[in-house]
Design a protein around this motif. Structure first.
Motif, PDB file in Angstrom:
ATOM      1  N   GLU A   1       0.820  -1.212   0.000  1.00 34.00           N
ATOM      2  CA  GLU A   1       0.000   0.000   0.000  1.00 34.00           C
ATOM      3  C   GLU A   1       0.854   1.263   0.000  1.00 34.00           C
ATOM      4  O   GLU A   1       0.339   2.347  -0.192  1.00 34.00           O
ATOM      5  CB  GLU A   1      -0.969  -0.022   1.192  1.00 34.00           C
ATOM      6  CG  GLU A   1      -1.960  -1.184   1.073  1.00 34.00           C
ATOM      7  CD  GLU A   1      -3.182  -1.068   1.968  1.00 34.00           C
ATOM      8  OE1 GLU A   1      -3.170  -0.248   2.917  1.00 34.00           O
ATOM      9  OE2 GLU A   1      -4.169  -1.799   1.709  1.00 34.00           O
TER      10      GLU A   1
ATOM     11  N   LYS B   1      -4.645   0.205  -2.273  1.00 31.09           N
ATOM     12  CA  LYS B   1      -5.278  -0.655  -1.283  1.00 31.09           C
ATOM     13  C   LYS B   1      -5.024  -2.101  -1.704  1.00 31.09           C
ATOM     14  O   LYS B   1      -5.340  -2.489  -2.823  1.00 31.09           O
ATOM     15  CB  LYS B   1      -6.774  -0.352  -1.245  1.00 31.09           C
ATOM     16  CG  LYS B   1      -7.455  -0.692   0.053  1.00 31.09           C
ATOM     17  CD  LYS B   1      -8.869  -0.091   0.069  1.00 31.09           C
ATOM     18  CE  LYS B   1      -9.681  -0.662   1.202  1.00 31.09           C
ATOM     19  NZ  LYS B   1      -9.379  -0.075   2.517  1.00 31.09           N
TER      20      LYS B   1
ATOM     21  N   LEU C   1      -5.774  -6.128  -0.882  1.00 34.13           N
ATOM     22  CA  LEU C   1      -6.882  -6.837  -0.221  1.00 34.13           C
ATOM     23  C   LEU C   1      -6.711  -8.346  -0.356  1.00 34.13           C
ATOM     24  O   LEU C   1      -6.281  -8.839  -1.400  1.00 34.13           O
ATOM     25  CB  LEU C   1      -8.214  -6.443  -0.856  1.00 34.13           C
ATOM     26  CG  LEU C   1      -8.519  -4.957  -0.924  1.00 34.13           C
ATOM     27  CD1 LEU C   1      -8.304  -4.445  -2.338  1.00 34.13           C
ATOM     28  CD2 LEU C   1      -9.938  -4.692  -0.475  1.00 34.13           C
TER      29      LEU C   1
ATOM     30  N   LYS D   1     -11.920  -9.067   1.412  1.00 38.82           N
ATOM     31  CA  LYS D   1     -12.007  -8.352   2.685  1.00 38.82           C
ATOM     32  C   LYS D   1     -11.645  -6.891   2.484  1.00 38.82           C
ATOM     33  O   LYS D   1     -10.475  -6.548   2.259  1.00 38.82           O
ATOM     34  CB  LYS D   1     -11.063  -8.996   3.687  1.00 38.82           C
ATOM     35  CG  LYS D   1     -11.189  -8.390   5.072  1.00 38.82           C
ATOM     36  CD  LYS D   1     -10.323  -9.092   6.094  1.00 38.82           C
ATOM     37  CE  LYS D   1     -10.407  -8.329   7.405  1.00 38.82           C
ATOM     38  NZ  LYS D   1      -9.570  -8.939   8.447  1.00 38.82           N
ATOM     39  N   TRP D   2     -12.647  -6.005   2.555  1.00 36.27           N
ATOM     40  CA  TRP D   2     -12.382  -4.582   2.349  1.00 36.27           C
ATOM     41  C   TRP D   2     -11.788  -3.954   3.600  1.00 36.27           C
ATOM     42  O   TRP D   2     -10.783  -3.278   3.551  1.00 36.27           O
ATOM     43  CB  TRP D   2     -13.679  -3.869   1.956  1.00 36.27           C
ATOM     44  CG  TRP D   2     -13.485  -2.436   1.617  1.00 36.27           C
ATOM     45  CD1 TRP D   2     -13.696  -1.365   2.424  1.00 36.27           C
ATOM     46  CD2 TRP D   2     -12.996  -1.916   0.373  1.00 36.27           C
ATOM     47  NE1 TRP D   2     -13.383  -0.209   1.763  1.00 36.27           N
ATOM     48  CE2 TRP D   2     -12.955  -0.515   0.503  1.00 36.27           C
ATOM     49  CE3 TRP D   2     -12.607  -2.495  -0.825  1.00 36.27           C
ATOM     50  CZ2 TRP D   2     -12.529   0.319  -0.529  1.00 36.27           C
ATOM     51  CZ3 TRP D   2     -12.174  -1.665  -1.852  1.00 36.27           C
ATOM     52  CH2 TRP D   2     -12.136  -0.277  -1.703  1.00 36.27           C
ATOM     53  N   ASN D   3     -12.444  -4.221   4.726  1.00 34.70           N
ATOM     54  CA  ASN D   3     -11.903  -3.815   6.029  1.00 34.70           C
ATOM     55  C   ASN D   3     -12.597  -4.680   7.082  1.00 34.70           C
ATOM     56  O   ASN D   3     -13.287  -5.654   6.728  1.00 34.70           O
ATOM     57  CB  ASN D   3     -12.096  -2.305   6.284  1.00 34.70           C
ATOM     58  CG  ASN D   3     -13.551  -1.883   6.294  1.00 34.70           C
ATOM     59  OD1 ASN D   3     -14.458  -2.684   6.589  1.00 34.70           O
ATOM     60  ND2 ASN D   3     -13.800  -0.632   5.954  1.00 34.70           N
ATOM     61  N   ASP D   4     -12.415  -4.356   8.339  1.00 37.54           N
ATOM     62  CA  ASP D   4     -12.948  -5.239   9.383  1.00 37.54           C
ATOM     63  C   ASP D   4     -14.474  -5.312   9.345  1.00 37.54           C
ATOM     64  O   ASP D   4     -15.064  -6.292   9.789  1.00 37.54           O
ATOM     65  CB  ASP D   4     -12.496  -4.760  10.768  1.00 37.54           C
ATOM     66  CG  ASP D   4     -11.016  -5.012  10.971  1.00 37.54           C
ATOM     67  OD1 ASP D   4     -10.427  -5.783  10.171  1.00 37.54           O
ATOM     68  OD2 ASP D   4     -10.450  -4.432  11.914  1.00 37.54           O
ATOM     69  N   LYS D   5     -15.106  -4.308   8.784  1.00 32.89           N
ATOM     70  CA  LYS D   5     -16.570  -4.287   8.797  1.00 32.89           C
ATOM     71  C   LYS D   5     -17.204  -4.706   7.471  1.00 32.89           C
ATOM     72  O   LYS D   5     -18.359  -5.100   7.441  1.00 32.89           O
ATOM     73  CB  LYS D   5     -17.059  -2.868   9.162  1.00 32.89           C
ATOM     74  CG  LYS D   5     -16.727  -2.480  10.602  1.00 32.89           C
ATOM     75  CD  LYS D   5     -17.399  -1.170  10.995  1.00 32.89           C
ATOM     76  CE  LYS D   5     -16.816  -0.010  10.205  1.00 32.89           C
ATOM     77  NZ  LYS D   5     -17.379   1.299  10.603  1.00 32.89           N
TER      78      LYS D   5
ATOM     79  N   THR E   1     -17.087  -6.865   3.877  1.00 27.59           N
ATOM     80  CA  THR E   1     -16.552  -7.912   3.014  1.00 27.59           C
ATOM     81  C   THR E   1     -17.403  -7.976   1.748  1.00 27.59           C
ATOM     82  O   THR E   1     -18.635  -7.964   1.823  1.00 27.59           O
ATOM     83  CB  THR E   1     -16.571  -9.271   3.724  1.00 27.59           C
ATOM     84  OG1 THR E   1     -15.723  -9.190   4.870  1.00 27.59           O
ATOM     85  CG2 THR E   1     -16.055 -10.375   2.792  1.00 27.59           C
TER      86      THR E   1
ATOM     87  N   GLU F   1     -11.895   7.000   0.045  1.00 30.20           N
ATOM     88  CA  GLU F   1     -12.316   5.643   0.435  1.00 30.20           C
ATOM     89  C   GLU F   1     -13.698   5.318  -0.146  1.00 30.20           C
ATOM     90  O   GLU F   1     -13.937   4.215  -0.652  1.00 30.20           O
ATOM     91  CB  GLU F   1     -12.345   5.539   1.973  1.00 30.20           C
ATOM     92  CG  GLU F   1     -12.744   4.187   2.510  1.00 30.20           C
ATOM     93  CD  GLU F   1     -11.619   3.158   2.518  1.00 30.20           C
ATOM     94  OE1 GLU F   1     -10.485   3.514   2.129  1.00 30.20           O
ATOM     95  OE2 GLU F   1     -11.882   2.000   2.890  1.00 30.20           O
TER      96      GLU F   1
ATOM     97  N   LEU G   1     -14.503   2.354  -2.784  1.00 33.67           N
ATOM     98  CA  LEU G   1     -15.479   1.298  -2.469  1.00 33.67           C
ATOM     99  C   LEU G   1     -16.575   1.242  -3.536  1.00 33.67           C
ATOM    100  O   LEU G   1     -16.979   0.156  -3.986  1.00 33.67           O
ATOM    101  CB  LEU G   1     -16.084   1.525  -1.077  1.00 33.67           C
ATOM    102  CG  LEU G   1     -17.129   0.487  -0.639  1.00 33.67           C
ATOM    103  CD1 LEU G   1     -16.573  -0.940  -0.661  1.00 33.67           C
ATOM    104  CD2 LEU G   1     -17.683   0.823   0.736  1.00 33.67           C
TER     105      LEU G   1
ATOM    106  N   GLY H   1     -21.198  -0.381   6.092  1.00 33.55           N
ATOM    107  CA  GLY H   1     -20.354  -0.661   7.250  1.00 33.55           C
ATOM    108  C   GLY H   1     -21.078  -0.479   8.557  1.00 33.55           C
ATOM    109  O   GLY H   1     -22.273  -0.187   8.590  1.00 33.55           O
TER     110      GLY H   1
END
Lengths: 334, 334, 334, 334
Positions: free
Chosen positions: A73, A149, A151, A160-164, A166, D301, D305, D334
């Motif tokens: 990144e 970014k 992934l 997986k985009w981020n922890d929240k 997918t 971001e 997305l 999210g």
């Protein structure tokens, strides 16, 4: 990812009109090693990497659009990438018997991610993208900052985009097509022969029909995406390396100008142009003409029916031409 | 046709920065016979017809855009012409020392009509032109009927339209450019390397500056017009065969993206794109940047001044990309 | 500024077909005081400031496009201006006898600058202009900084840009038109009734022909420019207050869709649309039809002739619709 | 037609931020008789037909786009219709408390067809439609012949196209919006205030959020479609008269430029412009900004997305501006 239902294939145009009757023939693999040099233009000046008969099933190790060069990144795409050597393509594949005026039918069987994690890449680059000034929409505004970014991409668990967040793994072939007759055109461009259409419908379970312009058809493909929204807005989907498997058939004498597609539910025509309305016009006019030629409508009746039931999918709004697909459900063809 | 005044050339960019200092060097002729096969793509895959040093003066026998195949007003272009074998080009000419990032300066010395009368041709063809549905602006309306008009073209007496109307002979080179780096693109298309710009400013007395993308630059040219209005409205100007004479110079390290032009009065930048506003944006942004880089303006000051004095010339509105030139008078550069 | 030669006017369409035969009638003045409230829409809902007979000669005190609110180079347009209350217009002027399907002929006699120096204004504003992201070409790039330039404008000595550059005073009316039938449209927009065309040809010595859509025609005008390049690139020409004098005539039953213009040399049609090619198409189609209806051409012959001799002038590439004029020299009409 | 599931409404923006908390208030009916004169412009110059408080539930008898004048397949639209008196609108409805900078939330409860069979109409008209030359894309090709199709429309059994093809009844409001501040714009046009968007998402079960530009908001609506494909290709969907029921709420101080929409699954922004890419840019930029302002993303971001998951719906490609919606699933926020 469950295998797509393939029972409809027996009724597909490929099965009804292809020389191999839609039946799988000999299997081939194109590895990174056997491909050797990947290609950056769609044209007739390259030596075929394979010569096959209709029915051939070909598994190709595709690179991502950046040939794997963006690994972190903190990478700067503008420093790493070397235009026009972008969007590397496997091929060309010479299909025996294919001549100008024929059609290559390419059934997309499977797309499997490969390579070490995080194997997915998206990024924002200067002067490229759907919501920024570009080389064509040439403005004086300052550019956005570069951002990369990386992934994790998995065929089962998704992207997986981020922890929240997918995203589901919904792969497709970003760039696929035949060779122009005498031109050699950048693999960044979509056009009448296919190319960099970035249309999510070109995924497993679909058959894409491509016009043959040069002897052998000369099929190229690459640039698979793990996920992509309508328009590929910032210009870079979830790019990832894959093993992509296609089955190629040949339909003699089925002549048309722009790529066509069929899946279980719809028939679709694909147009690429600028401004965007011209791409839609191409796609819809091709669909009107297809309905008139092969489904018993007169042109005006087809035009009026599509007014009520036609669907439009925006593929890309970032490449040298914009790509859209126009479709109608098979059940509405009467 | 009087010779254009050339005294300003001693102050031109070509004279100030070219390796040959704008001085004519060795003379060459490219006859139909020495050209042999004309070309239908701009690309690096053809063998040069000439290799020259900067300063070379080259007289080329150009064909008209139809390679002379339309000889009578009863001809049907759709029956005679064989797409994509249209708009034949002389060249390529390899200029010693030219490398990617350099600039070819091409001074247009003279255009002289040749061939038997009526040597001029214009016509209306289906799905081609600025006021009809086309392959890109793909509509369902019926086409206009084909129509061919053959015209006597004379450098002195002009172009005889009919008994009442005669047009002045105002020739220019419709298609001229260098090769892309790895692409081979139809000679019907204009783009960043020049090509089928159909811009009347590219005529005798002008110097066009072309970016070098491939070794030797690989200059192509052809498609001379005896007269043309803004936009080349029906798609076919007064096409005619000529002997066209250019002098080529090489400016090392002058790197820019799109063609530039200079004549006695103005400096001009040339953009090609769709929709048309994008072509104007390209041309004007290039002009802003040129003024900022070499004429002492800041970008916003150049932008504001061009708002008051910039001129726009529409070249074509019929080719795969539209071409426009943006210019400013040299006397307004301060 | 010398008076334009007006001898050709006796042969103008206005003279040949106007109810007043192109002869000046009663003189009127619209001062700031008699105008009172200026207008920001072109529509039928305002009370006429004047009611006149054909032939009336009207001198109007026009405001600049900012109603004089930008007085210093340290002003911030975004803080001072109050959208949509921009581009104030004089009028409407009710012309006795004008009905839907008629044509108002407006001869532009004179434009004289007024007000204290520096009376000229140009500026760069966020999200407005031809080389920046805007409300329509909606992008994420950061905006350019605001910048205001105040300039001395003099009818004789011109527009002083800086110590080295002086522009000639070449004034024209930026915004002029009739009322739509039932719509009331912002004076920032050009369209089929005229409006904010920002086309430099609409200056002293020209007659503009405007379609009448509502009873009395309801002529509005304002927004005079002291100089402007093709495209009005940054969106703001040399804006200045003036006394503008026009002579109005009425041509009964001359029905057409888009504004037309005539001066000593040419006849011109004016189109406004997006994308830009649609504005050119409108202008050229109107010119083809005019040539076919009144100058003895068939449509295809006119189309082919304009291909060789038509001229295109870019007015604006910054307003809600882009405006271009297409013209042909009168001497080429046979 | 089953009632849409409305349980999600309790969590809608309307419920959370509306003055009436999304609760239905007083019920009103606008009959043909109480409406009296229908309207052909969206503007502040008409007298409100109703004045209501937030929460009002209004059932309006809408006309079809042709005001019921096309009753037979042998009718000639060009003889019957009287431009600009097309697309009649109910309203305006004045909402107490609504001021510039607020938002009207309009929940679409129900659309029920009315009137004698065959109550549905579609047709092909000259110079109108997505695959023909038009007043804007002004070409010389001959027009298609006029054709009218009358269809039985039933909320349960659908739209009978012919003996073999029946379309589902999927109604929506073709034209809905608030008044501009000072303009009065044809009900044929979509724009920043809504209007003739022809976007199928604007149907039962959705809440559309409209910017308030004039006191009371001044809601207009009409032009309901029984079915429509993406783009409304020939320009005329299945037009039909209805009783349409909406619930209106008021969100104070929620200021944005373009219409927004919410249903159980997605949030959507709606852009209208030409060329088509500009409409997509508007919609996506508004969505980026919405996600940044209210859902915790930074702009880049959100941009990245949406590249992977954004969806685009083409509403119309036939009106004076093209309309598209850009959306994201709520579960991906999210």
């Amino acid at each position: 990812m469950p295998s797509p239902d393939t029972s409809w294939l027996a009724e597909s145009i490929m099965a009804r009109r292809g020389l191999a009757k839609g039946q799988p023939g000999q299997a081939y693999a194109i590895t990174e090693a056997s491909q050797g040099k990947y290609h950056y233009v769609y044209g007739p000046y390259a030596t075929p990497v394979l010569t096959v008969d209709p029915g051939a099933v070909i598994s190709a190790e595709t690179h991502d659009a950046f040939e794997g060069k963006i690994t972190s990144e903190s990478d700067k795409p503008t420093e790493i990438l070397n235009f026009p050597f972008l969007n590397p393509q496997n091929g060309p594949i010479y299909v025996n018997g294919a001549e100008k005026g024929d059609c290559l039918a390419v059934y997309i069987k499977e797309i499997v991610p490969r390579g070490p994690q995080p194997r997915g890449t998206t990024c924002v680059m200067p002067e490229f993208g759907g919501l920024v000034a570009t080389g064509d929409t040439a403005l004086l505004n300052p550019a956005l900052p570069e951002r990369v970014k990386k992934l994790e991409v998995d065929a089962v668990t998704g992207v997986k985009w981020n922890d929240k967040i997918t995203l589901p793994y919904e792969p497709f072939i970003g760039t696929i097509g035949t060779s122009p007759e005498i031109e050699a055109i950048s693999s960044l461009q979509p056009d009448y022969y296919g190319g960099n259409m970035d249309l999510p419908d070109v995924g497993p379970g679909a058959v894409i029909y491509l016009p043959v312009n040069a002897p052998g058809g000369l099929l190229y493909l690459g640039d698979c995406h793990a996920a992509q929204g309508d328009g590929e807005l910032c210009g870079v989907a979830i790019e990832h390396p894959t093993v992509t498997t296609v089955q190629v058939d040949l339909i003699k004498g089925w002549k048309f100008k722009w790529p066509r597609l069929e899946n279980e539910r719809v028939i679709m025509t694909i147009g690429s142009s600028r401004p965007m309305e011209d791409a839609v016009r191409i796609a819809y006019r091709e669909l009107v003409r297809w309905m008139a030629a092969e489904y018993g409508f007169d042109e005006i009746e087809a035009y009026m029916l599509l007014t009520q039931v036609g669907k439009v999918r925006l593929g890309n709004m970032v490449d040298p031409k914009y790509t859209l697909g126009a479709s109608i459900r098979k059940t509405l063809l009467g």
